[in-house]
Design a protein around this motif. Structure first.
Motif, mmCIF file in Angstrom:
data_model
loop_
_atom_site.group_PDB
_atom_site.id
_atom_site.type_symbol
_atom_site.label_atom_id
_atom_site.label_comp_id
_atom_site.label_asym_id
_atom_site.label_seq_id
_atom_site.Cartn_x
_atom_site.Cartn_y
_atom_site.Cartn_z
ATOM 1 N N ILE A 288 -30.491 24.960 -95.376
ATOM 2 C CA ILE A 288 -31.945 25.035 -94.602
ATOM 3 C C ILE A 288 -32.205 25.664 -93.586
ATOM 4 N N GLY A 291 -33.552 28.679 -95.707
ATOM 5 C CA GLY A 291 -34.451 28.102 -96.560
ATOM 6 C C GLY A 291 -35.614 28.997 -96.803
ATOM 7 N N ASN A 310 -39.628 24.488 -97.009
ATOM 8 C CA ASN A 310 -38.260 24.202 -95.940
ATOM 9 C C ASN A 310 -38.569 23.098 -95.391
ATOM 10 N N ILE A 313 -37.318 18.717 -96.705
ATOM 11 C CA ILE A 313 -35.973 17.996 -96.664
ATOM 12 C C ILE A 313 -36.175 17.023 -95.500
ATOM 13 N N PRO A 359 -39.976 23.727 -106.941
ATOM 14 C CA PRO A 359 -39.185 23.182 -105.793
ATOM 15 C C PRO A 359 -39.368 22.038 -105.068
ATOM 16 N N MET A 363 -36.427 19.576 -103.660
ATOM 17 C CA MET A 363 -36.239 19.342 -102.267
ATOM 18 C C MET A 363 -36.332 17.912 -101.967
#
Length: 524
Positions: A288, A291, A310, A313, A359, A363
């Motif tokens: 992270i 990230g 980022n 999460i 992505p 995530m």
């Protein structure tokens, strides 16, 4: 920030502050927590309590949300950037051992005020460095160390006030509210810090250095608001308990807090759990931290899009954490959930290496792994250590986690700087593989030694576990009779008398060589 500070607080702080909250005599039992007004009927007070650490966690994630800008303006490499997080983690390695003693010796209110002021000073110092011409790198590291120290003590004070202001049946809900507020601070920072920077740069004639200083100063403003919040809670606490009776310690109490002598009592399974915690979080939190630049290189994303990716999460975990906590508490089988969490994390890193899947999906899966691990990992500590060693175990586990994080973050930055994002994903995959290996070994040991790690709550309540017995210290006071005080054994309130003292304390006064099966029947 690691969730180690949240998974352990309910058990730890109930024990740490029990003697400060409960006054027990032979004629009346006064509980300050029960006589206080319910905090959940006062939303303003609950919000004030949750916002104590909002500024500190907002400031913690500023380097991650503005990583590209900070690296360019300070003219540093990725490895030097990662040391910002190492400087934050290093003080926490030691303060986890001494935060309880600091709070008890200095006082809860004064500790809260000092830690809040330290957060303002540290973040303000970083803002001043960004305004200056020379921008000394070592000064930013020092400010980050001060912020890490202040935040560790601030969280301890925050949960101390939570225990003091809420009823026992509201403690768990209050802790979840505090956790969600802290994660909300991280989400807001990662989502909007870059947008604020771009907006100020577009609509003003300021240089990039000054714009970055203004953006960093937003974290200072949140820390100032948290300081005002802390002063409000301190004033409320002084007003609320100005007529409260002085607390007298109970005569029989569990050996609580952190003790180095208890470390030798930990089993090999407990140490494996501590190492598993450190390895898993050292694969997640550095990811992270890096990230934004990771997504920018791997997926060629814009800096704004990388910030949003980022933040997925923490944003997803914000809503998944209550659900996963409920599911794990209902189903038990913590070690199985931990294995599942590791498998999910391994799958994510494999897909990052070999595929170009969206992505956002990856995530979200990683956030599920994160939430499941948080819900399962910390609940296993009381199953592996005796009740009077739980506080020491939590402190040791958190310290080991910070050790792994302080080493893993710069190593991840070095790998990214030398070999790129794909090799970095391989590094994270190897760490999660080690975590999975340890969890499988613990599952096999549990099947042999019956530790209860894979049991459901029904079987844990029905059959006593090896570590379910509490060891007690007997202390007689000159001013109080041993049997004139109310005793709390395994959270059960008992008032000993001459008639039932043998039933209650019989096992405590038995001969050490007596190995009768009934010697610990009460504690089981």
């Amino acid at each position: 920030m690691s969730t180690s500070l949240y998974g352990n607080v309910e058990t730890t702080f109930k024990k740490k502050y029990r003697n400060e909250l409960i006054v027990s005599t032979n004629t009346s039992n006064i509980s300050m927590a029960e006589n206080s007004s319910p905090i959940w009927k006062s939303p303003i007070l609950l919000i004030e309590l949750c916002l104590l650490s909002f500024g500190a966690y907002f400031a913690f994630d500023i380097p991650s949300s503005l990583s590209k800008r900070i690296i360019d303006i300070l003219e540093i490499d990725v490895l030097s950037f990662c040391f910002f997080y190492t400087a934050y983690y290093v003080p926490s390695i030691f303060l986890t051992f001494f935060s309880e003693g600091i709070v008890k010796n200095v006082g809860l209110s004064l500790s809260l005020a000092l830690s809040s002021i330290a957060c303002v000073l540290s973040q303000g110092l970083i803002g001043l460095v960004m305004w200056s011409v020379h921008k000394p790198y070592w000064l930013v590291l020092g400010a980050r160390m001060l912020l890490g120290s202040a935040n560790e003590l601030l969280v301890a004070c925050q949960y101390g006030f939570a225990i003091k202001l809420v009823k026992w049946f509201q403690v768990r809900s209050t802790f979840h509210a505090i956790l969600m507020t802290s994660r909300l601070a991280s989400v807001l920072n990662m989502c909007f810090a870059e947008d604020i920077y771009v907006w100020i740069l577009h609509w003003s004639d300021l240089s990039a250095n000054n714009v970055l200083a203004i953006t960093v100063s937003i974290g200072t403003a949140f820390c100032v608001l948290a300081l005002i919040d802390a002063l409000f809670l301190i004033a409320y606490d002084k007003w609320k308990y100005r007529w409260a009776p002085k607390v007298k310690p109970t005569n029989i109490d569990v050996e609580e807090g952190f003790y180095f002598s208890q470390l030798r009592k930990f089993s090999a399974q407990a140490w494996l759990l501590f190492i598993l915690c450190g390895i898993f979080y050292s694969a997640l939190l550095p990811f992270i931290s890096l990230g934004k630049i990771f997504f920018a290189e791997r997926y060629h994303a814009d800096v704004t899009v990388a910030s949003y990716l980022n933040s997925i999460i923490y944003f997803t975990a914000l809503f998944l954490t209550p659900l996963t906590n409920f599911i794990v508490r209902r189903t038990g089988r913590n070690i199985i959930w931990i294995i599942f969490s590791n498998v999910l994390a391994m799958a994510v890193h494999l897909l990052i290496i070999f595929t170009w899947i969206n992505p956002i999906i990856l995530m979200v899966i990683l956030a599920c792994s994160f939430s499941i691990m948080n819900a399962s990992l910390w609940e296993m500590v009381p199953l592996l250590v005796t009740n009077n060693c739980v506080s020491t175990a939590f402190v040791c586990m958190a310290s080991i986690e910070y050790i792994f994080l302080s080493l893993s973050t710069p190593l991840a930055g070095l790998i990214f700087q030398l070999y790129g994002c794909c090799v970095l994903s391989v590094y994270f995959f190897v760490l999660v593989s080690l975590s999975l290996t340890i969890s499988v070994v613990m599952c096999a040991v549990d099947a042999i030694k019956t530790l209860g790690l894979s049991w459901s709550p029904y079987y844990r309540d029905k059959y006593p576990l090896p570590n379910s017995r509490t060891e007690f210290n007997i202390q007689e006071s000159k001013n109080h009779s041993l049997f004139s005080e109310t005793v709390y054994i395994n959270s059960i309130e008992i008032t000993p008398t001459e008639n039932n003292k043998e039933e209650i304390f019989g096992s405590l006064f038995m001969d050490e060589n007596d190995s009768s099966d009934d010697s610990y029947s009460y504690f089981d």
